[in-house]
Design an enzyme around this catalytic site. Structure first.
Site, PDB file in Angstrom:
ATOM      1  N   LYS A 113      17.280  34.279  12.318  1.00 45.29           N
ATOM      2  CA  LYS A 113      17.925  34.068  13.255  1.00 45.29           C
ATOM      3  C   LYS A 113      16.842  34.495  14.504  1.00 45.29           C
ATOM      4  O   LYS A 113      16.990  33.837  15.759  1.00 45.29           O
ATOM      5  CB  LYS A 113      19.113  34.723  13.610  1.00 45.29           C
ATOM      6  CG  LYS A 113      20.062  34.146  12.628  1.00 45.29           C
ATOM      7  CD  LYS A 113      21.396  34.600  12.987  1.00 45.29           C
ATOM      8  CE  LYS A 113      22.628  33.631  11.874  1.00 45.29           C
ATOM      9  NZ  LYS A 113      22.420  33.768  10.551  1.00 45.29           N
TER      10      LYS A 113
HETATM   11  C1  LIG Z   1      22.781  32.911   9.645  1.00 46.59           C
HETATM   12  C2  LIG Z   1      22.360  33.023   8.105  1.00 46.59           C
HETATM   13  C3  LIG Z   1      22.503  32.009   7.175  1.00 46.59           C
HETATM   14  C4  LIG Z   1      23.102  30.585   7.574  1.00 46.59           C
HETATM   15  O1  LIG Z   1      22.431  29.853   8.447  1.00 46.59           O
HETATM   16  P1  LIG Z   1      23.446  28.692   9.517  1.00 46.59           P
HETATM   17  O2  LIG Z   1      22.597  28.306  10.371  1.00 46.59           O
HETATM   18  O3  LIG Z   1      24.745  29.370   9.789  1.00 46.59           O
HETATM   19  O4  LIG Z   1      23.448  27.671   8.297  1.00 46.59           O
HETATM   20  C5  LIG Z   1      21.784  32.103   5.962  1.00 46.59           C
HETATM   21  N1  LIG Z   1      20.920  33.161   5.819  1.00 46.59           N
HETATM   22  C6  LIG Z   1      20.987  34.386   6.571  1.00 46.59           C
HETATM   23  C7  LIG Z   1      20.326  35.573   6.065  1.00 46.59           C
HETATM   24  C8  LIG Z   1      21.438  34.248   7.871  1.00 46.59           C
HETATM   25  O5  LIG Z   1      21.356  35.263   8.734  1.00 46.59           O
END
Ligand SMILES: *Cc1c(COP(=O)(O)O)cnc(C)c1O
Length: 466
Positions: A113
């Site tokens: 993120k």
């Molecule tokens: C947010 C997250 C996901 C999921 O991603 P999306 O964009 O919500 O599909 C997967 N793995 C980790 C470690 C995350 O922080």
């Protein structure tokens, strides 16, 4: 480039207008009016670019209301080796014959993120300064989103963050990451309740339009288009590093943000064979791609798993893909998401499953706790690499969708240290901890504990918006 809503509202907006907004006024999500195409010659030219230059080239196709020189500078200061740990920013490494890991988790909070949120922080600061405005970001987190938002917004002018989290329910490492930040514009609110209580409070505050306007409340959730378009860049970077003519991607998925960026990259002409969507036991999306039925889960059917960032009951970005799958028919999307889901908690598009697979390249699968343990163990034993629980879900499902001659790139969405308990269960020892995170649990914590009461949260915000 002008942006439209997935629910058919006739309004057309520029990038900076939707940057600080959440949902479109009709309840839909914003998407670009069309996907700019990138031809093979341009792609070849991009091969030589540094990550921040590649980011500029892609973002400038979508942003026409920030002068090019400014956008270039925003990309340059966002994607640095200092912040992301490597020169490549998103390094590709081969794991097994034909299987690669794309490293997206070397940013400040050790999850992918950061790739988008760090850019968002700089875009927000730029746009707020240009408007002479301030923004108070209110969010709810059970882990990755909140810390990524805080590390992106800390110290930024014109921005304050009020991040609610369920008191005592995040891992000690995640709590330490957020609560140890010394920056005055970051406020941690530990709510005496569960994650849903935090989300309900955020919703209640946002629904109080007078309060929202007076205190300039905004959000940074995953439906923000700027986050999504920032994620498009690493699909290009992964493809270009592979040197292959065509590749597939496997994506550990929850709210469908990450893989939606892959869909956008593919629509732009990036040679992606398959987009392999991996879920954990919360298999809402796998079910859709297998059967065409999209069925939102109730809280009793939403499981707490060892890949918690994928524990969703519905996928907040999914509407974007359905809009494209239905030929961009906003009226139909409005009927499905605005009416049918509200009434029945589900809709069925069984006749579209083949098209999602054959035209849009989607494949899917799900993974369980036992699968995660086995995949983490196997990867450690054979390659000496420790992967996190979410990446393990991606790798497990990736192996089911391999095609001869097509490299499979698995997106590494977090580092294992964030989910140490499950790593210990799988391997019998703790994962390695990056040097800058040693001892963070011992740092002083800045957090205010509040009851699960919207008025108390409002009082806190009002008192801290001088
Ligand atoms: C947010 C997250 C996901 C999921 O991603 P999306 O964009 O919500 O599909 C997967 N793995 C980790 C470690 C995350 O922080």
């Amino acid at each position: 480039m002008l942006y439209i809503s997935t629910r058919g509202d006739p309004a057309r907006k520029h990038f900076c207008e939707i940057l600080l907004e959440g949902l479109a006024p009709d309840g839909g999500l914003y998407l670009p009016g069309h996907y700019p195409k990138v031809d093979a010659a341009t792609l070849e030219k991009w091969r030589a670019l540094a990550y921040h230059e590649l980011a500029f080239e892609i973002l400038s196709l979508y942003i026409d209301d920030i002068p090019a020189a400014d956008l270039r500078e925003i990309c340059r200061k966002t994607y640095t080796e200092e912040v992301f740990g490597t020169r490549q920013i998103a390094p590709l490494k081969e794991l097994d014959e034909g299987i690669f890991l794309l490293g997206l988790s070397n940013g400040p909070t050790l999850a992918f993120k950061d790739m988008a949120m760090q850019l968002l922080g700089n875009l927000f600061e730029y746009e707020l300064a240009r408007r002479g405005e301030e923004l108070n970001i209110l969010g709810a987190t059970s882990g990755d989103t909140g810390s990524a938002a805080e590390y992106a917004m800390k110290g930024k002018k014109g921005v304050r963050v009020f991040m609610t989290s369920p008191h005592g329910r995040m891992s000690p490492f995640q709590q330490a990451q957020m609560f140890s930040l010394p920056d005055a514009n970051i406020h941690n609110l530990a709510i005496e309740g569960v994650f849903d209580d935090c989300q309900d409070i955020v919703k209640a505050v946002s629904n109080d339009l007078a309060f929202k306007r007076k205190y300039r409340i905004g959000t940074v959730n995953s439906i923000n288009w700027a986050r999504l378009v920032a994620q498009v860049v690493y699909y290009f970077a992964g493809y270009l590093q592979s040197g292959a003519r065509v590749v597939s991607f496997a994506v550990p998925s929850g709210n469908f943000g990450n893989i939606c960026a892959g869909h956008v990259a593919r629509m732009m002409g990036l040679p992606i064979q398959r987009l392999v969507l991996a879920t954990n036991e919360n298999d809402v999306l796998d079910e859709f791609f297998r059967t065409g039925v999209y069925r939102v889960r109730g809280s009793a059917d939403t499981y707490e798993t060892s890949s918690p960032s994928m524990d969703i009951s519905k996928a907040s970005n999914f509407e974007r893909f359905i809009f494209d799958l239905l030929g961009r028919d906003g009226a139909r999307v409005k009927q499905l998401f605005g009416e049918e889901l509200a009434r029945n908690g589900r809709f069925a598009l069984a006749e579209k499953v083949a098209e999602a697979r054959d035209t849009y390249g989607f494949a899917s699968g799900s993974s369980t706790h036992a699968d995660r343990l086995a995949t983490i163990r196997d990867t450690h034993r054979r390659f000496g690499v420790t992967i996190d629980t979410h990446t393990a879900d991606g790798l497990k499902v990736a192996r089911q969708h391999m095609q001869a001659g097509v490299p499979m790139i698995v997106l590494e969405t977090a580092l294992p240290i964030k989910f140490a308990e499950t790593i210990v269960e799988a391997l019998g020892h703790e994962p390695e901890r990056p040097a800058k995170f040693r001892g963070i649990e011992d740092l002083p914590k800045r957090v205010t504990v509040l009851p699960a009461d919207t008025s108390k949260v409002k009082d806190f915000i009002a008192a801290h918006c001088a």
